[in-house]
Design a protein around this motif. Structure first.
Motif, short mmCIF file in Angstrom:
data_model
loop_
_atom_site.label_atom_id
_atom_site.label_comp_id
_atom_site.label_asym_id
_atom_site.label_seq_id
_atom_site.Cartn_x
_atom_site.Cartn_y
_atom_site.Cartn_z
N TYR A 153 -3.48 -16.40 -3.76
CA TYR A 153 -2.12 -16.87 -4.18
C TYR A 153 -1.44 -16.02 -5.37
N ASN A 154 -0.32 -15.66 -5.15
CA ASN A 154 0.51 -14.96 -6.38
C ASN A 154 0.05 -13.77 -6.85
N ASN A 155 -0.94 -12.98 -6.15
CA ASN A 155 -1.72 -11.91 -6.68
C ASN A 155 -0.48 -10.81 -6.58
N VAL A 156 -0.63 -9.82 -7.55
CA VAL A 156 0.43 -8.55 -7.52
C VAL A 156 -0.29 -7.42 -7.97
N VAL A 157 0.14 -6.39 -6.97
CA VAL A 157 -0.26 -4.91 -7.28
C VAL A 157 1.11 -4.38 -7.76
N ARG A 158 1.44 -3.88 -8.80
CA ARG A 158 2.78 -3.19 -9.00
C ARG A 158 2.40 -1.97 -9.69
N ASN A 159 3.37 -1.04 -9.66
CA ASN A 159 3.67 0.21 -10.19
C ASN A 159 2.00 0.92 -10.10
N CYS A 160 1.72 0.96 -8.75
CA CYS A 160 0.57 1.88 -8.54
C CYS A 160 0.91 3.16 -7.70
N LEU A 161 0.01 4.07 -7.70
CA LEU A 161 0.38 5.36 -6.68
C LEU A 161 -0.77 5.41 -5.63
N PHE A 162 -0.54 5.39 -4.46
CA PHE A 162 -1.30 5.51 -3.44
C PHE A 162 -0.95 7.14 -2.50
N ILE A 163 -2.14 7.87 -2.93
CA ILE A 163 -2.06 9.13 -2.34
C ILE A 163 -3.11 9.52 -1.40
N ASP A 164 -2.68 10.05 0.03
CA ASP A 164 -3.69 10.31 0.77
C ASP A 164 -3.43 11.78 1.35
N THR A 165 -4.30 12.71 1.30
CA THR A 165 -4.01 13.98 1.82
C THR A 165 -5.15 14.21 2.89
N VAL A 166 -5.68 13.23 3.58
CA VAL A 166 -6.46 13.60 4.45
C VAL A 166 -6.17 12.74 5.78
N SER A 167 -5.76 11.50 5.89
CA SER A 167 -5.60 10.89 7.11
C SER A 167 -4.26 11.20 8.17
N GLN A 168 -4.57 11.38 9.24
CA GLN A 168 -3.62 11.57 10.26
C GLN A 168 -3.25 10.15 10.97
N ALA A 169 -4.12 9.24 11.15
CA ALA A 169 -4.02 8.14 11.54
C ALA A 169 -5.21 7.17 11.08
N ASN A 170 -5.00 5.91 11.73
CA ASN A 170 -6.14 4.92 11.35
C ASN A 170 -6.04 4.64 10.04
N ASP A 171 -4.97 4.68 9.36
CA ASP A 171 -5.00 4.54 7.76
C ASP A 171 -3.73 3.34 7.71
N HIS A 172 -3.89 2.30 6.94
CA HIS A 172 -3.06 1.47 6.75
C HIS A 172 -2.90 0.77 5.21
N VAL A 173 -1.64 0.45 5.02
CA VAL A 173 -1.44 0.05 3.56
C VAL A 173 -2.03 -1.36 3.43
N LEU A 174 -2.17 -2.08 4.39
CA LEU A 174 -2.55 -3.49 4.20
C LEU A 174 -3.95 -3.93 5.01
N TYR A 175 -4.86 -4.63 4.50
CA TYR A 175 -5.92 -5.15 5.14
C TYR A 175 -6.19 -6.59 4.70
N CYS A 176 -6.08 -7.58 5.69
CA CYS A 176 -6.02 -8.89 5.14
C CYS A 176 -6.70 -9.85 6.06
N ASN A 177 -6.71 -11.21 5.82
CA ASN A 177 -7.30 -12.08 6.62
C ASN A 177 -6.76 -13.34 6.23
N PRO A 178 -5.50 -13.77 6.47
CA PRO A 178 -4.69 -14.74 6.10
C PRO A 178 -5.30 -15.96 7.02
N GLN A 179 -5.51 -17.27 6.29
CA GLN A 179 -6.09 -18.52 7.03
C GLN A 179 -5.03 -19.27 7.83
N ALA A 180 -5.16 -19.67 8.86
CA ALA A 180 -4.27 -20.46 9.70
C ALA A 180 -4.12 -21.80 8.99
N ASP A 181 -5.20 -22.44 8.35
CA ASP A 181 -5.04 -23.88 7.84
C ASP A 181 -4.44 -23.76 6.43
N ASP A 182 -4.08 -22.51 6.06
CA ASP A 182 -3.44 -22.55 4.69
C ASP A 182 -1.96 -22.74 4.73
#
Length: 560
Positions: free
Chosen positions: A405-434
């Motif tokens: 809850y209420n976690n923040v990632v701010r003012n960060c720089l993500f650089i990728d000079t390798v990937s063409q596909a299969n790369d995503h900005v978010l990986y998560c597992n939100p819970q349906a009972d939450d």
């Protein structure tokens, strides 16, 4: 204070004076030690010794009012302390009111080191004040390629492991300073755990019995395999965020971690580095409150399960801060996570969940992972393919799992000079009972930059299918997304997530983005500055905290 001298190279027995030193630490122990005392071992020597005493009679447990010292004397290199065999720790003891410095610890050469660690045991606090007053500094932990070879790379063999709660629920251990530590060819770095038991069972928030003033400063680990710094059950009395100068603050400052080791998994039974859990996160917090990690580099952390994120704010953390860092070529980037109460340390130690409603339990009672911040971090080529898996795994930039809850990632720089596909900005597992409307993680004023990415599905189709509207627990705002391979004006897809103020433009760095990560943080700061005409200037969320250049502002990215 009495000084006892030890010269392992001496040919004759002595009585511990400067003119007639003892020949071994075993002779010191046999003669008896009265605190306060200084024990000094001659430099330029080697000695074999393993010590174990998990009682208050330990020679490292000083209950006097004056700090005792274990150090070295003379000229030359640190004395080299070698354990008696490759399966036994150098020291496993209770520590209190001690200063330990000026020594190199090494395993027996030429074979895997399989002990639980080098210097392990429990810090003991003064029963009246809770102060442990343990100062460990200027120590080298030096193995060789054989020390971490083969299956030993999957073991938790720690340079310094101090677990306060092993002495029982009443032991509180404040003020543990670990500074100027160097490790090479080691499995794990430093692990300090305060007391996890609750003093107030009506909440899981607050300082409880956690340790104040646990500080790890100026540590460097090369050819390391598993975690570098792991803090658990720590808190900060003054909440100043001044890890370096406030003795009551907890956290780390100035940590260097370089791995590029692959024997964290068995290539025969686990070729995808996924099936076997290990002590794996380079920089790691868990059970922490108001703990700060800053000024760090993490490079080349290889694939492993279950986590292996370069930076991890793990179970039961709140109000923690990680800032001013550079990570590159790591299997994964950053993570927040909170698992089920039933699987927690608390459940295993007799505590019962104070509510059956997940949101009430994890958010209101504070069992979950909440109100933490990661800011001003450069992630360069993290979360790209480093195992054989291609079709069924996604490489991620920011991750947040389960009850957060209420976690923040701010003012960060993500650089990728390798990937063409299969790369995503978010990986998560939100819970349906939450609580579906509660924000788990916000990515604010960040730059995501790719060299070759030619599609725009920034959240995987599998995630969209699995979680749908639950992705609204994740928010992207005031950020830039850009790939050199996108057509002009392309708009990236962030289906179901909350979005506002997003820009799909070239952030226009002052220099060309290199194909390979810069060699270090200072080099990255010189290369990856924004140009005077950057569209990232003055369009982000105001951040009153200063960046690596000492400036606050409202730019997008890691530079104000």
């Amino acid at each position: 204070m009495t000084t006892i001298y030890v010269d392992p190279s001496s040919a004759v027995a002595g009585n511990g004076t400067a003119d007639s030193p003892y020949r071994s630490m075993s002779e010191v122990v046999a003669a008896g030690v009265t605190h306060p005392v200084t024990i000094a071992i001659k430099r330029g020597t080697k000695f074999v010794w393993s010590y174990r005493d998990l009682t208050t009679a330990s020679i490292f447990c000083n209950q006097s009012d004056t700090q005792s010292v274990l150090t070295s004397y003379g000229e030359g290199a640190y004395p080299v302390w070698i354990s008696k065999d490759s399966a036994t720790e150098h020291c496993n003891a209770i520590y209190q009111n001690m200063e330990i410095h000026g020594i190199q610890l090494s395993p027996p050469p030429g074979k895997p080191f399989t002990a639980s660690g080098y210097m392990v045991g429990s810090p003991r606090g003064n029963p009246l004040t809770g102060e442990c007053n343990l100062n460990i500094h200027d120590l080298d932990f030096i193995g060789d390629p054989a020390s971490v070879s083969g299956s030993s790379g999957r073991l938790e063999v720690t340079c310094i492991k101090l677990l306060a709660d092993k002495l029982g629920s009443s032991n509180i251990a404040h003020k543990i300073l670990i500074q100027n530590i160097r490790g090479d060819h080691v499995n794990c770095g430093i692990f300090v755990r305060g007391n996890l038991f609750l003093s107030d069972t009506s909440t899981y928030l607050g300082d409880q019995k956690k340790s104040y003033g646990v500080r790890v400063l100026d540590a460097s680990f090369t050819n390391i395999i598993n975690y570098g710094v792991l803090l658990a059950g720590t808190a900060s009395k003054n909440k100043s965020r001044d890890v370096r100068n406030d003795e009551w603050e907890s956290g780390w400052d100035n940590i260097y971690y370089s791995s590029y080791r692959t024997n964290v998994y068995d290539p025969t039974t686990d070729p995808f580095a996924w099936a076997t859990a290990r002590a794996d996160v380079p920089l790691w917090m868990t059970f922490c409150t108001h703990t700060t990690g800053q000024n760090f580099e993490v490079h080349g952390s290889g694939p492993a399960a279950p986590d292996r994120y370069a930076v991890d704010i793990d179970w039961h953390c709140n109000n923690c801060l990680i800032r001013w860092g550079y990570t590159s070529n790591n299997a994964k980037s950053l993570m927040f996570i909170q698992g089920n109460f039933a699987s927690s340390w608390y459940a295993g130690n007799g505590y019962t969940a104070p509510s059956s409603d997940p949101y009430t339990l994890y958010h209101d009672y504070g069992v979950g992972n909440r109100d933490n911040v990661i800011e001003y971090v450069l992630s360069f080529n993290d979360g790209v393919a480093r195992t054989q898996r291609t079709a069924d795994i996604y490489w991620k930039k920011a991750c947040c799992f389960r009850y957060c809850y209420n976690n923040v990632v701010r003012n960060c720089l993500f650089i990728d000079t390798v990937s063409q596909a299969n790369d995503h900005v978010l990986y998560c597992n939100p819970q349906a009972d939450d609580n579906a409307s509660a924000i788990s993680m916000t990515l604010d004023s960040c730059i995501f930059y790719w060299r070759f990415r030619n599609n725009s599905d920034l959240i995987s189709a599998a995630h969209v299918a699995a979680f749908g509207s639950l992705l609204a627990k994740f928010e992207f705002k005031n950020s830039i997304f850009f790939s050199e391979a996108w057509s002009a004006g392309a708009t990236a897809a962030l289906p179901d997530a909350r979005t506002s103020g997003l820009h799909y433009v070239d952030p226009k760095f002052a220099n060309p983005v290199p194909l390979v990560p810069p060699s270090g943080l200072k080099e990255a700061m010189n290369i990856l500055k924004l140009s005077a005409g950057s569209p990232a200037l003055n369009v982000g969320t105001v951040n009153a905290a200063v960046d690596l250049w000492g400036k606050a502002g409202n730019n997008i990215g890691w530079q104000q």
